[in-house]
Design a protein around this motif. Structure first.
Motif, PDB file in Angstrom:
ATOM      1  N   ALA A   1       0.846  -1.199   0.000  1.00 11.24           N
ATOM      2  CA  ALA A   1       0.000   0.000   0.000  1.00 11.24           C
ATOM      3  C   ALA A   1       0.877   1.244   0.000  1.00 11.24           C
ATOM      4  O   ALA A   1       0.600   2.217  -0.700  1.00 11.24           O
ATOM      5  CB  ALA A   1      -0.932  -0.002   1.204  1.00 11.24           C
ATOM      6  N   ILE A   2       1.969   1.184   0.769  1.00 10.65           N
ATOM      7  CA  ILE A   2       2.875   2.341   0.869  1.00 10.65           C
ATOM      8  C   ILE A   2       3.581   2.593  -0.462  1.00 10.65           C
ATOM      9  O   ILE A   2       3.528   3.694  -1.016  1.00 10.65           O
ATOM     10  CB  ILE A   2       3.898   2.120   2.006  1.00 10.65           C
ATOM     11  N   THR A   3       4.216   1.543  -1.011  1.00 14.50           N
ATOM     12  CA  THR A   3       4.950   1.760  -2.263  1.00 14.50           C
ATOM     13  C   THR A   3       3.977   1.993  -3.417  1.00 14.50           C
ATOM     14  O   THR A   3       4.246   2.798  -4.303  1.00 14.50           O
ATOM     15  CB  THR A   3       5.882   0.572  -2.580  1.00 14.50           C
ATOM     16  N   GLY A   4       2.828   1.312  -3.387  1.00 21.81           N
ATOM     17  CA  GLY A   4       1.826   1.460  -4.454  1.00 21.81           C
ATOM     18  C   GLY A   4       1.305   2.883  -4.531  1.00 21.81           C
ATOM     19  O   GLY A   4       1.190   3.465  -5.613  1.00 21.81           O
ATOM     20  N   ALA A   5       0.999   3.463  -3.368  1.00 22.37           N
ATOM     21  CA  ALA A   5       0.479   4.835  -3.352  1.00 22.37           C
ATOM     22  C   ALA A   5       1.534   5.787  -3.898  1.00 22.37           C
ATOM     23  O   ALA A   5       1.252   6.650  -4.718  1.00 22.37           O
ATOM     24  CB  ALA A   5       0.081   5.233  -1.933  1.00 22.37           C
ATOM     25  N   LYS A   6       2.781   5.603  -3.451  1.00 22.44           N
ATOM     26  CA  LYS A   6       3.848   6.495  -3.894  1.00 22.44           C
ATOM     27  C   LYS A   6       4.046   6.392  -5.405  1.00 22.44           C
ATOM     28  O   LYS A   6       4.209   7.396  -6.098  1.00 22.44           O
ATOM     29  CB  LYS A   6       5.145   6.128  -3.157  1.00 22.44           C
TER      30      LYS A   6
ATOM     31  N   ASN B   1       1.927   5.215  -7.816  1.00 19.15           N
ATOM     32  CA  ASN B   1       0.796   5.423  -8.712  1.00 19.15           C
ATOM     33  C   ASN B   1       0.043   6.722  -8.554  1.00 19.15           C
ATOM     34  O   ASN B   1      -0.816   7.043  -9.361  1.00 19.15           O
ATOM     35  CB  ASN B   1      -0.185   4.255  -8.555  1.00 19.15           C
ATOM     36  N   VAL B   2       0.346   7.430  -7.474  1.00 19.15           N
ATOM     37  CA  VAL B   2      -0.431   8.647  -7.240  1.00 19.15           C
ATOM     38  C   VAL B   2       0.313   9.871  -7.778  1.00 19.15           C
ATOM     39  O   VAL B   2       1.505  10.016  -7.556  1.00 19.15           O
ATOM     40  CB  VAL B   2      -0.725   8.799  -5.732  1.00 19.15           C
TER      41      VAL B   2
ATOM     42  N   ASP C   1      -4.875   8.601  -9.089  1.00 21.27           N
ATOM     43  CA  ASP C   1      -4.034   7.627  -9.799  1.00 21.27           C
ATOM     44  C   ASP C   1      -4.405   7.507 -11.264  1.00 21.27           C
ATOM     45  O   ASP C   1      -3.932   6.608 -11.948  1.00 21.27           O
ATOM     46  CB  ASP C   1      -3.992   6.265  -9.093  1.00 21.27           C
TER      47      ASP C   1
END
Lengths: 198, 198
Positions: free
Chosen positions: B47-52, B54-55, B66
């Protein structure tokens, strides 16, 4: 929260599932994370997965460590004949911060609680008794001064006494700097019972 | 903290670098994370790396999203001729929660602050002016009621007025449920100035 993107929502949800982090804090943290550099974000994610993967119980005292034996159990400077029994690794850390205890520890990972369905076999009591087969002079019980902590202390004391090893309990009383008028009656009574001659 | 393992220390350090998380909270969180299941830990890290990863900013209103356009800018139900200017995405979320605003937004990502060295070109003001070349009826300035927020509001108002587009500022006054005696004088004066006839 469809005004945020799904990735932000997922992050907010993940963060707010952590203890002590409500929805507002989770939002603030999420936006902070998004504004962090790529390296910082990767470092945070690696720290999380790294700790989970590499940390396990010390074979001797059951504190959390990333080697077979924790630094305290490995140390030759510590008195391995004195074992302090604590409920969890944070309590161990609290005593280590005093810098005055040079014995070793035994981490129970909980306390006996019939209310929560935690019995003696659910925490590391058996493992403590096995450790007592080595040369041990004293078992200091430093579980919390709560109902569960006291129950656990009594239970362990009963098991250890027949072995002839000294069992002691940390003192309960008025905290240093504590204002008598703000302290509950049970603590005041404990302080009275535990009074020492001057 | 050499009584913890290096992986635990690294995690505690990473967590305590986040805003609002002190050393004690970081310790509590770290032990909670270590006790979570492998799947939960991976989900948190993802969730942490994904948000960074893709957002990024919405091409239109600069909120965090995103996709190319955020759900609000994409929506045909919203009034695209009314733009509310806010300092950050959390403020946008606050107005979205009211459920009563059906216009679109413009996220500045900050406010003019000579003290902090933030000038008009450091926030998304130029991008707002470019948006005004489309058909826009009203710009509602909803920056905070702080010195920085007011300065930003005045600056934007000055830029927008010559275009002939209506510029308004959200009302400042006594919050609903607020107790007069606990409210600062500036707010009380604002409430007096902004009084409406009954």
């Amino acid at each position: 929260m469809d005004y945020y993107s799904s990735h932000i929502n997922k992050l907010i949800e993940s963060l707010s599932s952590l203890p002590g982090i409500g929805n507002k804090s989770a939002q603030r943290l999420a936006f902070h994370i998004i504004n962090m550099s790529d390296e910082q974000v990767d470092a945070l994610a690696d720290a999380i997965t790294g700790a989970k993967k590499n940390v396990h119980y010390c074979k001797e005292c059951f504190t959390l460590t990333d080697e077979d034996l924790c630094p305290i159990c490995r140390s030759e400077k510590r008195n391995h004949r004195q074992i302090m029994v604590v409920e969890n690794t944070r309590d161990l850390a609290a005593y280590e911060k005093t810098g005055k205890y040079d014995g070793v520890y035994h981490v129970l990972h909980g306390a006996i609680s019939p209310m929560l369905g935690v019995g003696p076999s659910d925490i590391k009591i058996k493992e403590l008794i096995i450790r007592l087969q080595k040369d041990v002079d004293e078992v200091i019980i430093a579980t919390n001064a709560s109902l569960e902590g006291e129950t656990t202390a009594m239970y362990i004391a009963k098991l250890v006494k027949p072995t002839g090893i000294k069992v002691s309990r940390i003192a309960s009383g008025v905290p240093v700097g504590g204002d008598l008028e703000n302290i509950d009656e049970v603590t005041l009574l404990r302080a009275l019972e535990g009074r020492t001659e001057l």
